[in-house]
Design a protein around this motif. Structure first.
Motif, PDB file in Angstrom:
ATOM      1  N   ALA A  13      40.667  45.724  34.026  1.00  0.00           N
ATOM      2  CA  ALA A  13      39.476  45.475  33.210  1.00  0.00           C
ATOM      3  C   ALA A  13      38.896  44.089  33.460  1.00  0.00           C
ATOM      4  O   ALA A  13      37.991  43.661  32.754  1.00  0.00           O
ATOM      5  N   GLY A  14      39.424  43.390  34.466  1.00  0.00           N
ATOM      6  CA  GLY A  14      38.964  42.031  34.738  1.00  0.00           C
ATOM      7  C   GLY A  14      38.148  41.955  36.011  1.00  0.00           C
ATOM      8  O   GLY A  14      37.415  42.892  36.370  1.00  0.00           O
ATOM      9  N   ALA A  15      38.321  40.849  36.728  1.00  0.00           N
ATOM     10  CA  ALA A  15      37.513  40.589  37.918  1.00  0.00           C
ATOM     11  C   ALA A  15      37.734  41.616  39.029  1.00  0.00           C
ATOM     12  O   ALA A  15      36.824  41.880  39.828  1.00  0.00           O
ATOM     13  N   LEU A  16      38.926  42.201  39.096  1.00  0.00           N
ATOM     14  CA  LEU A  16      39.215  43.154  40.167  1.00  0.00           C
ATOM     15  C   LEU A  16      38.497  44.486  39.984  1.00  0.00           C
ATOM     16  O   LEU A  16      38.538  45.339  40.869  1.00  0.00           O
ATOM     17  N   ARG A  17      37.840  44.656  38.847  1.00  0.00           N
ATOM     18  CA  ARG A  17      37.076  45.880  38.620  1.00  0.00           C
ATOM     19  C   ARG A  17      35.999  46.051  39.681  1.00  0.00           C
ATOM     20  O   ARG A  17      35.610  47.189  40.021  1.00  0.00           O
ATOM     21  N   ASP A  18      35.518  44.934  40.227  1.00  0.00           N
ATOM     22  CA  ASP A  18      34.483  44.983  41.271  1.00  0.00           C
ATOM     23  C   ASP A  18      35.057  45.455  42.611  1.00  0.00           C
ATOM     24  O   ASP A  18      34.299  45.799  43.519  1.00  0.00           O
ATOM     25  N   CYS A  19      36.383  45.451  42.741  1.00  0.00           N
ATOM     26  CA  CYS A  19      37.022  45.839  43.999  1.00  0.00           C
ATOM     27  C   CYS A  19      37.524  47.274  43.999  1.00  0.00           C
ATOM     28  O   CYS A  19      37.694  47.884  45.061  1.00  0.00           O
ATOM     29  N   SER A  20      37.796  47.807  42.807  1.00  0.00           N
ATOM     30  CA  SER A  20      38.360  49.155  42.727  1.00  0.00           C
ATOM     31  C   SER A  20      38.084  49.757  41.356  1.00  0.00           C
ATOM     32  O   SER A  20      38.043  49.054  40.351  1.00  0.00           O
ATOM     33  N   GLU A  22      40.150  51.946  40.027  1.00  0.00           N
ATOM     34  CA  GLU A  22      41.420  52.364  39.450  1.00  0.00           C
ATOM     35  C   GLU A  22      41.568  51.802  38.037  1.00  0.00           C
ATOM     36  O   GLU A  22      41.151  50.681  37.754  1.00  0.00           O
ATOM     37  N   PHE A  23      42.211  52.571  37.167  1.00  0.00           N
ATOM     38  CA  PHE A  23      42.324  52.154  35.770  1.00  0.00           C
ATOM     39  C   PHE A  23      43.361  51.059  35.590  1.00  0.00           C
ATOM     40  O   PHE A  23      43.261  50.235  34.688  1.00  0.00           O
ATOM     41  N   TYR A  24      44.371  51.026  36.471  1.00  0.00           N
ATOM     42  CA  TYR A  24      45.422  50.003  36.401  1.00  0.00           C
ATOM     43  C   TYR A  24      45.427  49.173  37.686  1.00  0.00           C
ATOM     44  O   TYR A  24      45.285  49.718  38.787  1.00  0.00           O
ATOM     45  N   GLU A  25      45.635  47.861  37.536  1.00  0.00           N
ATOM     46  CA  GLU A  25      45.624  46.983  38.692  1.00  0.00           C
ATOM     47  C   GLU A  25      46.704  47.351  39.697  1.00  0.00           C
ATOM     48  O   GLU A  25      46.501  47.251  40.907  1.00  0.00           O
ATOM     49  N   ALA A  26      47.859  47.771  39.217  1.00  0.00           N
ATOM     50  CA  ALA A  26      48.966  48.108  40.121  1.00  0.00           C
ATOM     51  C   ALA A  26      48.598  49.230  41.081  1.00  0.00           C
ATOM     52  O   ALA A  26      49.191  49.349  42.167  1.00  0.00           O
ATOM     53  N   MET A  27      47.623  50.068  40.701  1.00  0.00           N
ATOM     54  CA  MET A  27      47.254  51.226  41.508  1.00  0.00           C
ATOM     55  C   MET A  27      46.092  50.948  42.462  1.00  0.00           C
ATOM     56  O   MET A  27      45.688  51.830  43.229  1.00  0.00           O
ATOM     57  N   PRO A 228      55.323  31.310  50.829  1.00  0.00           N
ATOM     58  CA  PRO A 228      54.141  31.331  49.952  1.00  0.00           C
ATOM     59  C   PRO A 228      53.775  32.718  49.451  1.00  0.00           C
ATOM     60  O   PRO A 228      53.112  32.857  48.427  1.00  0.00           O
ATOM     61  N   GLU A 229      54.238  33.762  50.144  1.00  0.00           N
ATOM     62  CA  GLU A 229      53.925  35.128  49.727  1.00  0.00           C
ATOM     63  C   GLU A 229      54.391  35.411  48.298  1.00  0.00           C
ATOM     64  O   GLU A 229      53.828  36.265  47.619  1.00  0.00           O
ATOM     65  N   ILE A 230      55.393  34.691  47.873  1.00  0.00           N
ATOM     66  CA  ILE A 230      55.978  34.913  46.549  1.00  0.00           C
ATOM     67  C   ILE A 230      55.032  34.479  45.429  1.00  0.00           C
ATOM     68  O   ILE A 230      55.186  34.876  44.279  1.00  0.00           O
ATOM     69  N   GLY A 231      54.024  33.657  45.798  1.00  0.00           N
ATOM     70  CA  GLY A 231      53.097  33.153  44.784  1.00  0.00           C
ATOM     71  C   GLY A 231      51.650  33.563  44.997  1.00  0.00           C
ATOM     72  O   GLY A 231      50.754  33.072  44.309  1.00  0.00           O
ATOM     73  N   ILE A 232      51.409  34.470  45.947  1.00  0.00           N
ATOM     74  CA  ILE A 232      50.034  34.910  46.222  1.00  0.00           C
ATOM     75  C   ILE A 232      49.749  36.165  45.416  1.00  0.00           C
ATOM     76  O   ILE A 232      49.953  37.295  45.858  1.00  0.00           O
ATOM     77  N   ASP A 233      49.297  35.981  44.182  1.00  0.00           N
ATOM     78  CA  ASP A 233      48.947  37.138  43.362  1.00  0.00           C
ATOM     79  C   ASP A 233      47.468  37.469  43.528  1.00  0.00           C
ATOM     80  O   ASP A 233      46.648  36.601  43.791  1.00  0.00           O
ATOM     81  N   VAL A 234      47.163  38.737  43.384  1.00  0.00           N
ATOM     82  CA  VAL A 234      45.786  39.220  43.554  1.00  0.00           C
ATOM     83  C   VAL A 234      45.187  39.433  42.174  1.00  0.00           C
ATOM     84  O   VAL A 234      45.489  40.418  41.498  1.00  0.00           O
ATOM     85  N   ASP A 235      44.343  38.491  41.744  1.00  0.00           N
ATOM     86  CA  ASP A 235      43.732  38.638  40.421  1.00  0.00           C
ATOM     87  C   ASP A 235      42.228  38.400  40.414  1.00  0.00           C
ATOM     88  O   ASP A 235      41.612  38.380  39.351  1.00  0.00           O
ATOM     89  N   LYS A 236      41.640  38.238  41.609  1.00  0.00           N
ATOM     90  CA  LYS A 236      40.181  38.099  41.698  1.00  0.00           C
ATOM     91  C   LYS A 236      39.709  38.611  43.059  1.00  0.00           C
ATOM     92  O   LYS A 236      40.515  38.756  43.987  1.00  0.00           O
ATOM     93  N   PRO A 237      38.416  38.906  43.211  1.00  0.00           N
ATOM     94  CA  PRO A 237      37.919  39.493  44.463  1.00  0.00           C
ATOM     95  C   PRO A 237      38.225  38.673  45.711  1.00  0.00           C
ATOM     96  O   PRO A 237      38.513  39.250  46.765  1.00  0.00           O
ATOM     97  N   SER A 238      38.180  37.348  45.625  1.00  0.00           N
ATOM     98  CA  SER A 238      38.468  36.536  46.808  1.00  0.00           C
ATOM     99  C   SER A 238      39.917  36.725  47.257  1.00  0.00           C
ATOM    100  O   SER A 238      40.199  36.776  48.463  1.00  0.00           O
TER     101      SER A 238
END
Length: 251
Positions: A13-20, A22-27, A228-238
Motif C-alpha cells: 500500500a506504499g511506494a511500491l504500489r507504482d511497481c506492482s 500485488e496485494f502484498y509486497e512479498a509477492m 551489503p546484500e543483507i541490508g538492501i531492502d526494496v521499499d521504493k521504486p528506485s
C-alpha cells in the motif's frame, strides 16, 4: 542447523504500489519470481537452515511448496508476527529472522553472518554494513545510514535471536518500532543525551549496543558484515529498479 522465520505480511500500500499491483509486497515479482522467494532460496542454500516459517498471507502457499517451508497466516505488526511465528519453530536453539524484502540476499551472506554471531554471547544479533561496501557494490543505491565513530553504517534485515529473550523484549521493541520516525518519542525512549550524541556523530558501536541492550532488557550485539546484500531492502521504486536490473543480469 537453525530454523528461520521470514516476515512477509506487509500490504503493498506504499511506494511500491507504482511497481506492482500485488496485494502484498512479498509477492511482488522481481526478475522471474516473487521477492520473498529469493530470501527463502538464500536461506535454504546456506546449508545451515532447516525449517523455514513464513509469517504472511495464505496466498503464499500457492508457490511456496517446498517441504521445509510452511506459511503461518498473520495479521499484525512485525514484532507480533515474529512472536507468533516462534510458536512453529524449534526454540531450543537460536532462530534466524529475515524480512521478505531483501531479494539480493545470498547464501554466503547468511552463513557468514551466523558464523560471526556465534563468536559472541548475546540474545540478539543485528548486522550492520559499511556504506563504503554498499556504494562499491551497488553504485547509486540509497540507504538510511548513521555516522558512528567507526564509520558510516546501514542496518541489515537478517537477525539471529535467542527465542527465550523475545517475550521480555517484545513490548519495548514494539514501542521502539512505532516511535522510530518521531524524534520526540525516540528521545523519551533513548534519552536526550544519547540522541544528541547520535545526531552529532559521537556515538560508538559499543555505546549503541549498550543503550539498545538497556532499553530492550536483553544483550544486543552488532555484527559488522561485508555483505551489503543483507541490508538492501526494496521499499521504493528506485530500489525496485536497481535490484531488478541486478537480478536480471545475474539470471
Amino acid at each position: 542447523m537453525f530454523d528461520a522465520i521470514v516476515i512477509a505480511g506487509r500490504n503493498n500500500a506504499g511506494a511500491l504500489r507504482d511497481c506492482s499491483g500485488e496485494f502484498y509486497e512479498a509477492m511482488i515479482r522481481i526478475g522471474n519470481k516473487p521477492m520473498v522467494s529469493y530470501v527463502i532460496d538464500a536461506l535454504k542454500e546456506s546449508g545451515i537452515v532447516g525449517k523455514i516459517v513464513v509469517a504472511g498471507p495464505k496466498q503464499l502457499e500457492d508457490f511456496l511448496t517446498d517441504d521445509c517451508v510452511s506459511v503461518v497466516q498473520t495479521q499484525y505488526g512485525i514484532i507480533e508476527n515474529a512472536v507468533k511465528a516462534l510458536e512453529y519453530v524449534d526454540t531450543s536453539a537460536p532462530v534466524l529472522i529475515a524480512t521478505s524484502d531483501i531479494p539480493l540476499l545470498t547464501a554466503q551472506a547468511v552463513k557468514d553472518f551466523v558464523d560471526l554471531s556465534l563468536k559472541y554471547d548475546a540474545d540478539f544479533f543485528y548486522p550492520i554494513v559499511s556504506m563504503n561496501e554498499v556504494f562499491n557494490r551497488f553504485p547509486g543505491m540509497e540507504r538510511t545510514s548513521a555516522q558512528l565513530k567507526e564509520g558510516r553504517f546501514t542496518g541489515g534485515n537478517l537477525f539471529l535471536v535467542n527465542p527465550d529473550a523475545v517475550p521480555r523484549s517484545a513490548q519495548k521493541a514494539r514501542e521502539f518500532v512505532n516511535s522510530r520516525k518521531s524524534p520526540l518519542k525516540l528521545c523519551r525512549i533513548l534519552g536526550l543525551k544519547f540522541v544528541l550524541k547520535l545526531i552529532l556523530n559521537r556515538l560508538s558501536i559499543p555505546e549503541l549496543e549498550n543503550k539498545v541492550s538497556e532499553v530492550l532488557s536483553i544483550k544486543v550485539k552488532a555484527i559488522i558484515t561485508k555483505h551489503p546484500e543483507i541490508g538492501i531492502d526494496v521499499d521504493k521504486p528506485s530500489d525496485y529498479s536497481i535490484v531488478s536490473q541486478y537480478l536480471n543480469r545475474s539470471a
